[in-house]
Design an enzyme around this catalytic site. Structure first.
Site, PDB file in Angstrom:
ATOM      1  N   HIS A   1      -0.586  -0.026  -9.738  1.00 44.20           N
ATOM      2  CA  HIS A   1      -1.328  -0.963  -8.886  1.00 44.20           C
ATOM      3  C   HIS A   1      -1.829  -2.168  -9.702  1.00 44.20           C
ATOM      4  CE1 HIS A   1      -3.504  -1.051  -4.790  1.00 44.20           C
ATOM      5  NE2 HIS A   1      -3.377  -2.275  -5.242  1.00 44.20           N
TER       6      HIS A   1
ATOM      7  N   ASP B   1       4.498  -0.201  -6.952  1.00 46.03           N
ATOM      8  CA  ASP B   1       3.242  -0.560  -7.615  1.00 46.03           C
ATOM      9  C   ASP B   1       2.092   0.223  -6.994  1.00 46.03           C
ATOM     10  OD1 ASP B   1       1.672  -2.179  -9.479  1.00 46.03           O
ATOM     11  OD2 ASP B   1       0.838  -3.130  -7.686  1.00 46.03           O
TER      12      ASP B   1
ATOM     13  N   GLU C   1      -2.475   7.667  -4.859  1.00 47.22           N
ATOM     14  CA  GLU C   1      -2.817   7.051  -6.146  1.00 47.22           C
ATOM     15  C   GLU C   1      -4.296   7.132  -6.499  1.00 47.22           C
ATOM     16  OE1 GLU C   1      -1.684   2.910  -5.172  1.00 47.22           O
ATOM     17  OE2 GLU C   1      -3.786   2.366  -5.415  1.00 47.22           O
TER      18      GLU C   1
ATOM     19  N   ARG D   1       0.857  -1.189   0.000  1.00 45.14           N
ATOM     20  CA  ARG D   1       0.000   0.000   0.000  1.00 45.14           C
ATOM     21  C   ARG D   1       0.890   1.235   0.000  1.00 45.14           C
ATOM     22  NH1 ARG D   1      -3.376  -2.767  -1.622  1.00 45.14           N
ATOM     23  NH2 ARG D   1      -5.423  -3.262  -0.771  1.00 45.14           N
TER      24      ARG D   1
HETATM   25  P1  NAI Z   1      -1.363 -11.331   4.969  1.00 45.42           P
HETATM   26  O1  NAI Z   1      -2.413 -10.878   5.904  1.00 45.42           O
HETATM   27  O2  NAI Z   1      -1.292 -12.769   4.568  1.00 45.42           O
HETATM   28  O3  NAI Z   1       0.083 -10.924   5.545  1.00 45.42           O
HETATM   29  C1  NAI Z   1       0.349  -9.674   6.131  1.00 45.42           C
HETATM   30  C2  NAI Z   1       1.499  -9.850   7.094  1.00 45.42           C
HETATM   31  O4  NAI Z   1       1.821  -8.567   7.634  1.00 45.42           O
HETATM   32  C3  NAI Z   1       1.142 -10.769   8.286  1.00 45.42           C
HETATM   33  O5  NAI Z   1       2.161 -11.733   8.490  1.00 45.42           O
HETATM   34  C4  NAI Z   1       1.052  -9.812   9.457  1.00 45.42           C
HETATM   35  O6  NAI Z   1       1.437 -10.403  10.699  1.00 45.42           O
HETATM   36  C5  NAI Z   1       2.041  -8.736   9.022  1.00 45.42           C
HETATM   37  N1  NAI Z   1       1.862  -7.479   9.745  1.00 45.42           N
HETATM   38  C6  NAI Z   1       0.725  -6.971  10.298  1.00 45.42           C
HETATM   39  N2  NAI Z   1       0.998  -5.811  10.915  1.00 45.42           N
HETATM   40  C7  NAI Z   1       2.329  -5.594  10.763  1.00 45.42           C
HETATM   41  C8  NAI Z   1       3.196  -4.567  11.201  1.00 45.42           C
HETATM   42  N3  NAI Z   1       2.756  -3.538  11.936  1.00 45.42           N
HETATM   43  N4  NAI Z   1       4.508  -4.653  10.869  1.00 45.42           N
HETATM   44  C9  NAI Z   1       4.972  -5.716  10.151  1.00 45.42           C
HETATM   45  N5  NAI Z   1       4.186  -6.719   9.718  1.00 45.42           N
HETATM   46  C10 NAI Z   1       2.888  -6.656  10.011  1.00 45.42           C
HETATM   47  O7  NAI Z   1      -1.507 -10.389   3.684  1.00 45.42           O
HETATM   48  P2  NAI Z   1      -1.024 -10.669   2.198  1.00 45.42           P
HETATM   49  O8  NAI Z   1      -2.085 -11.380   1.453  1.00 45.42           O
HETATM   50  O9  NAI Z   1       0.343 -11.233   2.227  1.00 45.42           O
HETATM   51  O10 NAI Z   1      -0.990  -9.168   1.622  1.00 45.42           O
HETATM   52  C11 NAI Z   1      -0.061  -8.211   2.084  1.00 45.42           C
HETATM   53  C12 NAI Z   1      -0.474  -6.847   1.563  1.00 45.42           C
HETATM   54  O11 NAI Z   1      -0.334  -6.818   0.138  1.00 45.42           O
HETATM   55  C13 NAI Z   1      -1.961  -6.501   1.799  1.00 45.42           C
HETATM   56  O12 NAI Z   1      -2.145  -5.898   3.065  1.00 45.42           O
HETATM   57  C14 NAI Z   1      -2.262  -5.532   0.685  1.00 45.42           C
HETATM   58  O13 NAI Z   1      -2.095  -4.229   1.168  1.00 45.42           O
HETATM   59  C15 NAI Z   1      -1.185  -5.811  -0.362  1.00 45.42           C
HETATM   60  N6  NAI Z   1      -1.742  -6.256  -1.652  1.00 45.42           N
HETATM   61  C16 NAI Z   1      -1.408  -5.553  -2.772  1.00 45.42           C
HETATM   62  C17 NAI Z   1      -1.886  -5.927  -4.011  1.00 45.42           C
HETATM   63  C18 NAI Z   1      -1.489  -5.210  -5.277  1.00 45.42           C
HETATM   64  O14 NAI Z   1      -2.117  -5.418  -6.336  1.00 45.42           O
HETATM   65  N7  NAI Z   1      -0.478  -4.372  -5.271  1.00 45.42           N
HETATM   66  C19 NAI Z   1      -2.813  -7.056  -4.134  1.00 45.42           C
HETATM   67  C20 NAI Z   1      -3.050  -7.770  -2.896  1.00 45.42           C
HETATM   68  C21 NAI Z   1      -2.552  -7.363  -1.693  1.00 45.42           C
END
Ligand code: NAI
Length: 345
Positions: A292, A255, A260, A231
């Site tokens: 994105h 990305d 954005e 993000r």
């Molecule tokens: P997920 O929920 O599987 O993993 C997120 C990880 O971040 C977890 O291990 C969690 O413990 C950790 N986390 C939470 N708070 C934290 C903090 N304060 N400091 C460090 N780590 C922390 O999520 P996933 O599926 O891996 O997605 C990650 C991010 O990718 C999403 O939040 C979303 O913003 C982004 N995303 C971007 C996309 C794009 O098209 N560019 C598409 C899909 C997701």
């Protein structure tokens, strides 16, 4: 018939949802406009709205949707930082797609990394112009470098595997480290100090907003490559630009971008971009920006449509329990519902 109003609809959304044979009990109203306080009224008469990352789903919008009779806000994405889930509690159920293709995002991060460190974006433009000089295209080997991964969830872990495939050493920071994962967890500061490449894969929360700021950049290695496919607001873009101008940051691959919402996903060629900061970043030879698109694969679009349709349907069926409901009852948004095995309210 369940009526669903789609906001911020793009061609590829329409194609993937319309082609979904399992949606025969639903009527889709595709709107190109984003959801805002002014456009919420367009959902009147619909049972659900389907929204994406840059739709505004704040308290005022939720109140409007509620007064229009909307019962479900279905995010066709994983992140929900644009939704006031606390305000929706007791009024409208919020569902999301927790995972549609973590591979799509992790692979896009890898594509950006390779493009950047091997100057593929420059080589592509040169050879199209029959310029076969390779001066100035010197890259560096990924093998043996240290990748610092922030957030070791679904996407972060796949990216870790990719990095290991290249023979990189991986260290990670996560607010909730995974036990017995074989991942070397370090503090945020240690990650900043040791990493040649830093890739962000954590959600945007008040805690993570601007986690990459001037202070953090100060602690990093000279020449660090920063990747953000998560993000935009995880990075203070002004500080990033300063870090690039000071030659501290070696490259940035973005990305996502904090501002954005009014820029990405649209064709703005031929227009003067009003965002000076983004223009400056894009003008830098060592910055790559994609709009994105990390999620944009055929597999991901299909999974998004399938899960969103199933999410909406389960909210209206039998007990209304949807595994992907974002429950605000105890503030433990993603886990609460799964532990209680009942609706959020
Ligand atoms: P997920 O929920 O599987 O993993 C997120 C990880 O971040 C977890 O291990 C969690 O413990 C950790 N986390 C939470 N708070 C934290 C903090 N304060 N400091 C460090 N780590 C922390 O999520 P996933 O599926 O891996 O997605 C990650 C991010 O990718 C999403 O939040 C979303 O913003 C982004 N995303 C971007 C996309 C794009 O098209 N560019 C598409 C899909 C997701």
């Amino acid at each position: 018939m369940i009526k669903v109003a789609f906001f911020d609809t793009k061609e590829y959304d329409k194609a993937s949802f319309e082609s979904h044979e399992k949606a025969t009990d639903m009527e889709f109203k595709f709107l190109e406009t984003k959801l805002t306080e002014d456009t919420a009224e367009l959902a009147r008469g619909c049972d659900a709205v389907c929204v994406f990352v840059n739709d505004t789903v704040n308290s005022a919008v939720i109140d409007k949707l509620y007064s229009c009779g909307v019962k479900i806000i279905a995010l066709r994405c994983a992140g929900y930082n644009n939704v006031d889930v606390e305000h929706a509690f007791g009024k409208i159920h919020v569902v999301h797609v927790p995972a549609y293709s973590p591979y799509a995002v992790a692979e896009h991060a890898a594509a950006l990394l390779l493009t950047s460190v091997r100057r593929i974006h420059k080589a592509y433009n040169r050879t199209r112009d029959f310029n076969f000089s390779i001066n100035g295209l010197t890259g560096f080997d990924l093998h043996g470098k240290t990748a610092g991964i922030v957030g070791t969830g679904k996407i972060g872990r796949i990216f870790i595997d990719i990095c290991r495939g290249f023979g990189m050493n991986v260290i990670a920071y996560d607010a909730y480290p995974a036990k017995d994962s074989g991942i070397e967890y370090v503090s945020k500061d240690e990650l900043f100090a040791r990493s040649d490449i830093i890739s962000l894969h954590c959600p945007l929360t008040p805690d993570t907003r601007h986690m990459i700021n001037a202070d953090a950049i100060e602690k990093m290695k000279k020449g660090v490559v920063i990747l953000n496919t998560s993000r935009g607001a995880l990075i203070d873009a002004e500080a990033l630009l300063e870090g690039i101008k000071a030659r501290k940051v070696g490259a940035a691959c973005l990305d996502v971008y904090e501002e954005e919402a009014d820029i990405f996903f649209e064709d703005r060629s031929g227009h003067i971009l009003n965002d000076e900061l983004l223009s400056r970043l894009i003008s830098m030879p060592n910055v790559i920006v994609t709009s994105h698109q990390a999620f944009l694969t055929a597999e991901a679009l299909n999974n998004i449509a399938e899960t969103t349709i199933a999410n909406i349907r389960s909210c209206f069926e039998n007990d209304g329990i949807c595994d992907n409901e974002l429950c605000y009852r105890c503030g433990n948004i993603e886990r609460c519902r799964k532990e209680r095995k009942e609706r959020c309210f």
